[in-house]
Design an enzyme around this catalytic site. Structure first.
Site, PDB file in Angstrom:
ATOM      1  N   LYS A  10       0.856  -1.198   0.000  1.00  0.00           N
ATOM      2  CA  LYS A  10       0.000   0.000   0.000  1.00  0.00           C
ATOM      3  C   LYS A  10       0.888   1.243   0.000  1.00  0.00           C
ATOM      4  O   LYS A  10       2.057   1.200   0.432  1.00  0.00           O
ATOM      5  CB  LYS A  10      -0.934   0.031   1.205  1.00  0.00           C
ATOM      6  CG  LYS A  10      -0.252   0.072   2.588  1.00  0.00           C
ATOM      7  CD  LYS A  10       0.108   1.449   3.109  1.00  0.00           C
ATOM      8  CE  LYS A  10       0.776   1.393   4.479  1.00  0.00           C
ATOM      9  NZ  LYS A  10       1.604   2.521   4.827  1.00  0.00           N
ATOM     10  N   ASP A 136      -2.439  -2.072  10.314  1.00  0.00           N
ATOM     11  CA  ASP A 136      -2.656  -1.951   8.866  1.00  0.00           C
ATOM     12  C   ASP A 136      -3.328  -3.189   8.262  1.00  0.00           C
ATOM     13  O   ASP A 136      -3.642  -3.207   7.071  1.00  0.00           O
ATOM     14  CB  ASP A 136      -1.323  -1.723   8.134  1.00  0.00           C
ATOM     15  CG  ASP A 136      -0.863  -0.273   8.231  1.00  0.00           C
ATOM     16  OD1 ASP A 136      -1.699   0.601   8.547  1.00  0.00           O
ATOM     17  OD2 ASP A 136       0.333  -0.021   7.997  1.00  0.00           O
TER      18      ASP A 136
HETATM   19  P1  ATP Z   1       3.898  -0.546   7.969  1.00  0.00           P
HETATM   20  O1  ATP Z   1       3.850   0.254   6.697  1.00  0.00           O
HETATM   21  O2  ATP Z   1       2.628  -1.358   8.226  1.00  0.00           O
HETATM   22  O3  ATP Z   1       4.367   0.208   9.178  1.00  0.00           O
HETATM   23  P2  ATP Z   1       6.388  -1.607   7.101  1.00  0.00           P
HETATM   24  O4  ATP Z   1       6.267  -1.699   5.621  1.00  0.00           O
HETATM   25  O5  ATP Z   1       7.088  -0.398   7.600  1.00  0.00           O
HETATM   26  O6  ATP Z   1       4.961  -1.715   7.755  1.00  0.00           O
HETATM   27  P3  ATP Z   1       7.038  -4.421   7.287  1.00  0.00           P
HETATM   28  O7  ATP Z   1       7.680  -4.689   5.964  1.00  0.00           O
HETATM   29  O8  ATP Z   1       5.666  -4.919   7.493  1.00  0.00           O
HETATM   30  O9  ATP Z   1       7.132  -2.862   7.664  1.00  0.00           O
HETATM   31  O10 ATP Z   1       8.052  -5.029   8.393  1.00  0.00           O
HETATM   32  C1  ATP Z   1       8.205  -4.538   9.688  1.00  0.00           C
HETATM   33  C2  ATP Z   1       8.854  -5.648  10.544  1.00  0.00           C
HETATM   34  O11 ATP Z   1       7.910  -6.715  10.707  1.00  0.00           O
HETATM   35  C3  ATP Z   1      10.063  -6.277   9.893  1.00  0.00           C
HETATM   36  O12 ATP Z   1      11.240  -5.699  10.365  1.00  0.00           O
HETATM   37  C4  ATP Z   1       9.973  -7.765  10.227  1.00  0.00           C
HETATM   38  O13 ATP Z   1      10.867  -8.116  11.279  1.00  0.00           O
HETATM   39  C5  ATP Z   1       8.566  -7.981  10.759  1.00  0.00           C
HETATM   40  N1  ATP Z   1       7.754  -8.919   9.952  1.00  0.00           N
HETATM   41  C6  ATP Z   1       6.918  -9.833  10.441  1.00  0.00           C
HETATM   42  N2  ATP Z   1       6.298 -10.510   9.474  1.00  0.00           N
HETATM   43  C7  ATP Z   1       6.729 -10.019   8.305  1.00  0.00           C
HETATM   44  C8  ATP Z   1       6.432 -10.327   6.940  1.00  0.00           C
HETATM   45  N3  ATP Z   1       5.569 -11.278   6.584  1.00  0.00           N
HETATM   46  N4  ATP Z   1       7.050  -9.592   5.996  1.00  0.00           N
HETATM   47  C9  ATP Z   1       7.914  -8.594   6.362  1.00  0.00           C
HETATM   48  N5  ATP Z   1       8.249  -8.301   7.633  1.00  0.00           N
HETATM   49  C10 ATP Z   1       7.655  -8.987   8.611  1.00  0.00           C
END
Ligand code: ATP
Length: 289
Positions: A10, A136
């Site tokens: 997203k 989210d």
């Molecule tokens: P958001 O935009 O919802 O804040 P994000 O894009 O910043 O999320 P994610 O890629 O979801 O962050 O990852 C955040 C942390 O979640 C990672 O550092 C990882 O350790 C953990 N994590 C748990 N499950 C997953 C997954 N399926 N894919 C990626 N990271 C994951």
């Protein structure tokens, strides 16, 4: 036998932080839409009653810390399901990037298991369950364009944005959402005009959508990571119609009408930034130029 689900990333078209609640969460208002950069989730039933996560990405945990594991555990416990599953995650969305990759994997797991186990849950029921996993996840269950309020779990669907290209660039570091919120001074928030953005989507007005892009967390992440500002500047000088950081960052995206200009931005960032993508908002498959 297995089920496949796409787990799209997203972007935030707007993100506002309204106030800090007594339960210490922030009350937020976000307009989000999905893009065609997606992980692939493959779910296979197992003979043993356990949840196995398989992912080759070294930044993604292969155990109960994985949000897809949390999604499977929640459905197993809620509906007393004794069957185990293997969840294979083919990761394409950058990790800790502000693109909700983990939440989208969890949401895709909920959708996939709803089918595999014939649970018959409606999208709002799955989204309510998703809220227990992460803020989210509810939006990602809907997998469309929506306003998210509360902690992110109150979802109102909106029309898809006008057709355009999205150029994404993620600098090498990841950003922890929690750290960004800790560094946010709630009295100095730059509030975006959420109503203006909603109106732009409802009237399918691309120029207005560009005008109303805004993210209350952007200045916090920019002060921690000056590279994010460099990427913004580069995108702006290469012809983007509008530029914004997504979520808590560090990924920055440009919106562009013309495909040729999208690739000009892409080329100007390659080499300067390690992960760069040209994608479309979802739902538009015709040529946009
Ligand atoms: P958001 O935009 O919802 O804040 P994000 O894009 O910043 O999320 P994610 O890629 O979801 O962050 O990852 C955040 C942390 O979640 C990672 O550092 C990882 O350790 C953990 N994590 C748990 N499950 C997953 C997954 N399926 N894919 C990626 N990271 C994951």
């Amino acid at each position: 036998m297995y089920v496949l689900e796409k787990a799209p990333a997203k972007i935030n078209l707007s993100l506002d932080v309204l106030y800090k609640r007594p339960d210490r969460y922030h009350e937020i208002e976000m307009v989000m839409t999905t893009i065609d950069l997606a992980d692939r989730i493959e779910i296979t039933p197992l003979f043993e009653n356990r949840i196995v996560i398989e992912s080759e990405n070294r930044f993604v945990p292969n155990d109960e810390r994985n949000l897809a594991y949390g999604a499977a555990k929640l459905l197993k416990e809620t509906f007393s399901i004794k069957q185990g599953v293997k969840i294979k995650i083919e990761k394409h969305i950058p990790v800790a990037a502000g693109l909700a990759g983990g939440s989208s994997d969890a949401a895709a797991t909920l959708r996939g298991l709803n089918r595999l186990w014939s649970l018959g849950l409606k999208v709002n029921e799955l989204a309510n369950l998703g809220a227990q996993i992460g803020s989210d996840v509810s939006f990602c269950v809907y997998n469309s364009t929506a306003l998210a309020q509360g902690k992110g779990e109150i979802i109102t669907e909106l029309p898809a944005p006008p057709a355009c290209w999205v150029v994404l660039a993620k600098p090498i570091m990841g950003v922890s959402t929690q750290t960004v919120y800790e560094n946010l001074n709630i009295d100095r928030v730059n509030h975006p005009d959420t109503k203006g953005m909603i109106n732009a989507l409802k009237t399918a007005n691309y120029e207005k959508m560009c005008d109303y892009l805004g993210n209350a967390l952007e200045s916090v992440t920019l002060s921690m990571h000056p590279q994010v500002q460099q990427i913004k500047d580069q995108m702006e000088s290469s012809g983007a119609d509008a530029v914004l950081m997504s979520g808590s960052g560090p990924t920055v995206f440009s919106l562009v009408k013309q495909e040729s200009r999208a690739y000009r931005i892409y080329n100007s960032l390659r080499g300067f930034c390690n992960e760069v993508y040209v994608v479309r908002t979802l739902g538009y498959h015709q040529s946009l130029d």
